[in-house]
Design a protein around this motif. Structure first.
Motif, PDB file in Angstrom:
ATOM      1  N   PHE A  33       1.424   3.434   5.813  1.00  0.00           N
ATOM      2  CA  PHE A  33       0.960   3.099   4.470  1.00  0.00           C
ATOM      3  C   PHE A  33       0.866   4.305   3.543  1.00  0.00           C
ATOM      4  O   PHE A  33       0.952   4.165   2.319  1.00  0.00           O
ATOM      5  CB  PHE A  33      -0.394   2.376   4.537  1.00  0.00           C
ATOM      6  N   LYS A  34       0.705   5.502   4.105  1.00  0.00           N
ATOM      7  CA  LYS A  34       0.597   6.688   3.249  1.00  0.00           C
ATOM      8  C   LYS A  34       1.906   6.984   2.519  1.00  0.00           C
ATOM      9  O   LYS A  34       1.894   7.598   1.443  1.00  0.00           O
ATOM     10  CB  LYS A  34       0.166   7.899   4.071  1.00  0.00           C
ATOM     11  N   THR A  35       3.017   6.560   3.085  1.00  0.00           N
ATOM     12  CA  THR A  35       4.306   6.784   2.439  1.00  0.00           C
ATOM     13  C   THR A  35       4.922   5.492   1.911  1.00  0.00           C
ATOM     14  O   THR A  35       5.543   5.488   0.844  1.00  0.00           O
ATOM     15  CB  THR A  35       5.296   7.431   3.427  1.00  0.00           C
ATOM     16  N   ALA A  36       4.764   4.397   2.652  1.00  0.00           N
ATOM     17  CA  ALA A  36       5.387   3.127   2.253  1.00  0.00           C
ATOM     18  C   ALA A  36       4.464   2.254   1.408  1.00  0.00           C
ATOM     19  O   ALA A  36       4.922   1.332   0.739  1.00  0.00           O
ATOM     20  CB  ALA A  36       5.830   2.347   3.497  1.00  0.00           C
ATOM     21  N   GLY A  37       3.162   2.543   1.447  1.00  0.00           N
ATOM     22  CA  GLY A  37       2.214   1.758   0.666  1.00  0.00           C
ATOM     23  C   GLY A  37       1.553   0.653   1.482  1.00  0.00           C
ATOM     24  O   GLY A  37       1.957   0.342   2.601  1.00  0.00           O
ATOM     25  N   VAL A  38       0.524   0.068   0.897  1.00  0.00           N
ATOM     26  CA  VAL A  38      -0.228  -0.991   1.561  1.00  0.00           C
ATOM     27  C   VAL A  38       0.431  -2.349   1.310  1.00  0.00           C
ATOM     28  O   VAL A  38       1.380  -2.460   0.528  1.00  0.00           O
ATOM     29  CB  VAL A  38      -1.687  -1.013   1.053  1.00  0.00           C
ATOM     30  N   ILE A  39      -0.090  -3.381   1.970  1.00  0.00           N
ATOM     31  CA  ILE A  39       0.363  -4.754   1.730  1.00  0.00           C
ATOM     32  C   ILE A  39      -0.780  -5.498   1.050  1.00  0.00           C
ATOM     33  O   ILE A  39      -1.863  -5.641   1.610  1.00  0.00           O
ATOM     34  CB  ILE A  39       0.751  -5.458   3.038  1.00  0.00           C
ATOM     35  N   LEU A  40      -0.549  -5.960  -0.165  1.00  0.00           N
ATOM     36  CA  LEU A  40      -1.587  -6.597  -0.958  1.00  0.00           C
ATOM     37  C   LEU A  40      -1.838  -8.035  -0.550  1.00  0.00           C
ATOM     38  O   LEU A  40      -0.946  -8.706  -0.008  1.00  0.00           O
ATOM     39  CB  LEU A  40      -1.211  -6.568  -2.445  1.00  0.00           C
ATOM     40  N   ASP A  41      -3.050  -8.502  -0.862  1.00  0.00           N
ATOM     41  CA  ASP A  41      -3.393  -9.889  -0.596  1.00  0.00           C
ATOM     42  C   ASP A  41      -2.465 -10.850  -1.338  1.00  0.00           C
ATOM     43  O   ASP A  41      -2.146 -11.933  -0.835  1.00  0.00           O
ATOM     44  CB  ASP A  41      -4.854 -10.170  -0.957  1.00  0.00           C
TER      45      ASP A  41
END
Length: 362
Positions: A201-209
């Motif tokens: 997640f630090k490079t690809a990002g989180v997954i939002l609700d």
């Protein structure tokens, strides 16, 4: 041709399969690292190994006596190349589950209980709710599993609801970190979007609700039921479902987005057990077992079902709340949370209100 060899775990007696040159493998039953033979050459033509035999002792005894201890594997323990892709997974009719456990190896925010969480949840589904082992896919670090990267979790979520039809029972389980961020779409009552954190997640990002809702809630057709069990911080409304159950008031509360955007299903039903409310933190602890690290929500969820196989949805919520409050009262959980007077309170949400006194059936 690469030959496989059979190995028996001396701890849980599970039969495992390994290539002839494998040095170590991770036991799918108890999580321990098993020595196979002296390392001779890199395994560069591996196959995905699916476990075909499970630990024979009862799940109740295994879980409550805490025979399974934390694993010490790393992402470099087993060298392999996966011979299949997530997009090639079959989408069986009936019961289907995606289990994600993110350890965040070698990071300062590494979690110690997520591998145990996934293992225990898989055994619960197979032995208690009779899920075929072939219909369960796991994303975690180590062994022959696909890693829980953002791309893999997204692909796994799509697989979970692929071609779903009436009568299908789907389960999404996530154990890992969760964050929240400002909501720019005006679809959150508290002004924040909830997220889950993949391995990268630090490079690809989180997954939002919002994405989770679009991917596994919206496609649910009439007669299809989804249960999500999310053990992470800020996970209360992680599926953006329209109703939240209040244990205090004994009734369903509306969670409609202010923007009035549709967050429901295509006729099916979605139910979510979350580790805590949106503004709370979830616990990774050994407080309940005394030695095995586990998510507080996951441990108390499984324990409630094992102690009462006919437990209702409300019964599970009461049991989890009671166990976590008692652990707090005795000072067992991490003090850093309670100095801030933050209490982890599991939350139940749904796409439509239903009889809270009905027996849970995944």
């Amino acid at each position: 041709m690469l030959m496989n060899t059979s190995v028996t775990c001396k701890h849980c007696k599970l039969n495992l399969s390994a290539t002839q040159h494998a040095q170590t493998i991770c036991c799918h039953g108890c999580g321990r690292i098993i020595t196979v033979c002296k390392y001779q050459e890199t395994w560069n033509q591996g196959k995905y190994v699916s476990d075909t035999k499970f630990y024979k002792d009862s799940l109740r005894q295994r879980f409550l006596e805490n025979d399974c201890q934390g694993s010490s594997w790393s992402t470099s323990t087993v060298k392999y190349v996966q011979s299949e892709t997530i997009s090639s997974w079959e989408a069986p009719r009936g019961k289907r589950a995606l289990l994600c456990g993110v350890v965040y190896s070698k990071q300062k925010f590494r979690l110690k209980g997520t591998f145990n969480d996934v293992n225990n949840m898989r055994h619960l589904l197979v032995e208690h709710f009779k899920f075929p082992s072939s219909s369960i896919h796991i994303l975690t670090e180590g062994g022959t599993y696909f890693h829980p990267t953002k791309r893999n979790i997204q692909a796994g979520l799509k697989w979970l609801v692929k071609d779903c039809k009436a009568g299908d029972s789907l389960v999404f389980y996530f154990s890992g970190h969760g964050l929240r961020q400002p909501d720019f779409d005006n679809d959150e009552l508290d002004g924040f979007d909830e997220t889950i954190c993949p391995l990268d997640f630090k490079t690809a990002g989180v997954i939002l609700d919002n994405e989770i809702n679009d991917t596994i809630v919206r496609p649910l057709k009439p007669g299809v039921r989804l249960h999500a069990i999310v053990d992470s911080c800020h996970s209360g409304t992680i599926l953006d479902l329209s109703y939240i159950y209040s244990l205090k008031d004994k009734k369903w509360m509306n969670n409609y987005p202010p923007s009035n955007v549709y967050k429901g299903t295509s006729g099916g039903q979605a139910i979510c057990f979350s580790a805590c409310e949106d503004d709370q933190l979830a616990e990774d602890t050994s407080a309940f077992s005394g030695k095995q690290m586990s998510g507080a929500m996951t441990y108390t969820f499984i324990k409630a079902i094992l102690e009462n196989p006919d437990i209702t949805y409300e019964g599970i919520m009461i049991s989890m709340h009671t166990a976590i409050r008692q652990a707090r009262a005795t000072g067992c959980l991490l003090k850093r949370l309670f100095r801030r007077k933050i209490l982890q309170e599991p939350l139940l949400s749904a796409s439509e209100n239903f009889d809270i006194n009905s027996t849970i059936n995944l």
